[in-house]
Design a protein around this motif. Structure first.
Motif, PDB file in Angstrom:
ATOM      1  N   PRO A  73     -64.715 -26.327 -31.341  1.00  0.00           N
ATOM      2  CA  PRO A  73     -65.602 -27.328 -30.747  1.00  0.00           C
ATOM      3  C   PRO A  73     -66.734 -27.688 -31.700  1.00  0.00           C
ATOM      4  CG  PRO A  73     -65.143 -25.546 -29.210  1.00  0.00           C
ATOM      5  CD  PRO A  73     -64.575 -25.133 -30.526  1.00  0.00           C
ATOM      6  N   ALA A 140     -69.156 -22.575 -21.013  1.00  0.00           N
ATOM      7  CA  ALA A 140     -69.610 -22.712 -22.390  1.00  0.00           C
ATOM      8  C   ALA A 140     -69.555 -21.337 -23.047  1.00  0.00           C
ATOM      9  CB  ALA A 140     -71.035 -23.260 -22.426  1.00  0.00           C
ATOM     10  N   THR A 353     -76.079 -27.345 -21.441  1.00  0.00           N
ATOM     11  CA  THR A 353     -74.745 -27.744 -21.004  1.00  0.00           C
ATOM     12  C   THR A 353     -74.819 -28.897 -20.005  1.00  0.00           C
ATOM     13  OG1 THR A 353     -74.754 -26.070 -19.244  1.00  0.00           O
ATOM     14  CG2 THR A 353     -73.722 -25.464 -21.327  1.00  0.00           C
ATOM     15  N   THR A 356     -68.547 -31.154 -16.084  1.00  0.00           N
ATOM     16  CA  THR A 356     -67.555 -32.097 -15.584  1.00  0.00           C
ATOM     17  C   THR A 356     -66.644 -31.333 -14.627  1.00  0.00           C
ATOM     18  OG1 THR A 356     -66.014 -31.661 -17.418  1.00  0.00           O
ATOM     19  CG2 THR A 356     -67.573 -33.484 -17.695  1.00  0.00           C
ATOM     20  N   ARG A 363     -65.816 -27.581 -15.869  1.00  0.00           N
ATOM     21  CA  ARG A 363     -66.089 -27.185 -17.251  1.00  0.00           C
ATOM     22  C   ARG A 363     -67.537 -27.444 -17.644  1.00  0.00           C
ATOM     23  NH1 ARG A 363     -62.016 -28.443 -22.240  1.00  0.00           N
ATOM     24  NH2 ARG A 363     -63.232 -27.485 -23.909  1.00  0.00           N
ATOM     25  N   TRP A 365     -69.855 -28.175 -20.913  1.00  0.00           N
ATOM     26  CA  TRP A 365     -69.759 -28.673 -22.284  1.00  0.00           C
ATOM     27  C   TRP A 365     -71.076 -28.416 -23.005  1.00  0.00           C
ATOM     28  CZ3 TRP A 365     -65.126 -30.831 -23.911  1.00  0.00           C
ATOM     29  CH2 TRP A 365     -64.215 -31.162 -22.897  1.00  0.00           C
ATOM     30  N   THR A 366     -70.994 -27.930 -24.211  1.00  0.00           N
ATOM     31  CA  THR A 366     -72.186 -27.562 -24.983  1.00  0.00           C
ATOM     32  C   THR A 366     -72.698 -28.747 -25.794  1.00  0.00           C
ATOM     33  OG1 THR A 366     -71.375 -25.301 -25.196  1.00  0.00           O
ATOM     34  CG2 THR A 366     -73.103 -25.988 -26.720  1.00  0.00           C
ATOM     35  N   VAL A 379     -68.562 -35.079 -27.526  1.00  0.00           N
ATOM     36  CA  VAL A 379     -68.108 -33.683 -27.547  1.00  0.00           C
ATOM     37  C   VAL A 379     -66.715 -33.583 -26.920  1.00  0.00           C
ATOM     38  CG1 VAL A 379     -68.586 -31.353 -26.680  1.00  0.00           C
ATOM     39  CG2 VAL A 379     -70.446 -32.761 -27.548  1.00  0.00           C
ATOM     40  N   ILE A 380     -66.443 -34.409 -25.919  1.00  0.00           N
ATOM     41  CA  ILE A 380     -65.118 -34.431 -25.298  1.00  0.00           C
ATOM     42  C   ILE A 380     -64.119 -35.098 -26.235  1.00  0.00           C
ATOM     43  CG2 ILE A 380     -63.768 -35.273 -23.337  1.00  0.00           C
ATOM     44  CD1 ILE A 380     -66.296 -35.173 -21.654  1.00  0.00           C
TER      45      ILE A 380
END
Length: 437
Positions: A73, A140, A353, A356, A363, A365-366, A379-380
């Motif tokens: 990531p 995360a 974070t 979603t 999830r 996301w960082t 990021v996605i």
């Protein structure tokens, strides 16, 4: 990934990397799972786990024409765990990653750095999964690197000094593990337990390494300043940093208050510009003693201090949640040291974070603090950032109170935000974009 083809103009591509480190295996499985059933993988290849294990044979048989590298990531930042020998670094790392890294009672038990990816505790994900009926939860993560023990003279190559300095230069933050417990069966490299002295040893070696760097940097900056006045500020900043280092202080502790441009200083690859976290390894009696914790915290203020017992943390990893909570209560604490460390480490790296959720997964996301909605979308997938349109956003707290997205929308709590929106920690987001159209 979906548009990738190999040199033979074939779409039968495995989006995993056979050379991936063991700690990336689960992430690679997740990536491959997401593309199963598409043209990228032939259904005949079987399960993803078998695919990953059998890639060399499958490639030789012609069932896979090429293997795309699996990229970690974008926010895969790392925290280097450092300390003198026998302070409990490897025991702590074992607990962090539930690995069996060699934890021996002699100096330099760790030579090559051990890398572990640790989930960030986030109870919001369980609640989010409940609201959306998500099949799986993806938290995360924080990456930790267990680096060889340091000794006096490391900056001159003593012990494993050169390897130590190279490993720590690659980390984004430094976590110092400091021994405060007494145990006659575990030797101290300096013959006595002295937390302040141990911190001074490590900081001194890092400062000396930075002074060596400055010996090379300053002459170059002086030459640059002679050729152009525009380069003068960089030279003055470096000289100011040199003065702090010359006084024996780290730039993380003193740089900002002295007016140092820390971004410029970091660009010089100076070790002491990295954020510091201090972990005190206590015995169980000390762990429950507020006065002891307060005394140790003053040694490192304003940096964050984490207090734990490394052996106790190992025990906690073997227990069910209720039993672990009971054990923590018995020693007078409410949060495990590992949870503290992951949380503090995440914050120290300047991360947060957003969330979603849907039927397949909930999830975290960082992203960096201060990132805009398009940056977060990237990021996605990078195409989401390039073709960003809007972000549908609701705070986690409001979504939880409403009980569903439909109810949150009915209350007017779901907002449409544009490209200038700055993300908040815990935003629940669905991005609207033009990718794939």
């Amino acid at each position: 990934m979906a548009g990738a083809t190999c040199a033979h103009d074939c779409a039968h591509v495995a989006a995993v990397n056979v050379a991936a480190c063991a700690h990336e295996h689960e992430a690679a499985v997740n990536v491959a799972n997401e593309i199963l059933g598409t043209c990228l993988l032939r259904p005949a290849l079987g399960t993803v786990e078998n695919l990953i294990c059998d890639i060399p044979a499958l490639a030789a048989d012609g069932q896979i024409c090429c293997v795309l590298p699996y990229a970690p990531p974008p926010m895969a930042l790392t925290i280097g765990i450092v300390g003198l020998p026998n302070v409990g670094k490897s025991t702590l790392f074992n607990a962090l990653t539930r690995n069996n890294v060699l934890a021996a009672n002699y100096p330099f038990a760790t030579i090559e750095p051990n890398i572990g990816v640790v989930p960030l505790p986030d109870p919001r994900l369980d609640q989010l999964a409940g609201i959306f009926g998500s099949e799986r939860i993806l938290p995360a993560t924080v990456s930790f690197v267990d680096i060889a023990g340091i000794v006096r003279g490391a900056s001159e190559g003593e012990g494993l000094g050169n390897k130590f300095l190279a490993n720590i230069r690659e980390a984004d933050a430094i976590c110092q593990v400091i021994r405060a417990f007494d145990d006659d069966n575990v030797v101290h490299v300096d013959g006595k337990v002295d937390p302040a002295g141990d911190m001074e040893t490590i900081n001194t070696e890092l400062v000396l390494a930075d002074l060596q760097t400055m010996e090379r940097v300053i002459p170059r900056l002086e030459r640059d300043a002679r050729t152009s006045k525009d380069n003068q500020p960089a030279l003055e900043n470096a000289r100011a940093a040199l003065a702090i280092l010359g006084a024996g202080d780290t730039l993380f502790a003193k740089g900002e208050s002295a007016g140092i441009d820390m971004e410029q200083a970091r660009a010089l690859q100076l070790l002491t510009t990295k954020p510091f976290i201090y972990v005190f390894n206590l015995d169980e009696v000390q762990l429950g003693d507020a006065a002891v914790r307060e005394s140790l915290a003053t040694l490192v203020a304003p940096a964050e201090a984490v207090f734990l017992n490394a052996k106790l943390e190992m025990e906690l990893t073997e227990l069910e949640a209720a039993d672990a909570a009971e054990l923590l209560e018995s020693v007078g604490v409410t949060e495990s040291g590992l949870d503290q460390l992951a949380r503090v480490g995440f914050d120290t790296l300047g991360l947060q974070t957003y969330l979603t959720a849907g039927p397949k997964e909930a999830r975290a996301w960082t992203i960096g603090k201060g990132w805009t909605a398009p940056q977060a979308a990237g990021v996605i997938h990078t195409d989401f950032q390039k073709q960003f349109i809007k972000a549908e956003v609701v705070s986690f707290a409001q979504l939880l109170e409403a009980g569903s997205m439909a109810a949150a929308k009915a209350k007017g709590w779901v907002r449409m935000e544009g490209k200038e929106y700055v993300m908040n920690d815990g935003d629940v987001v669905e991005f609207r974009h033009g990718a794939g159209r």
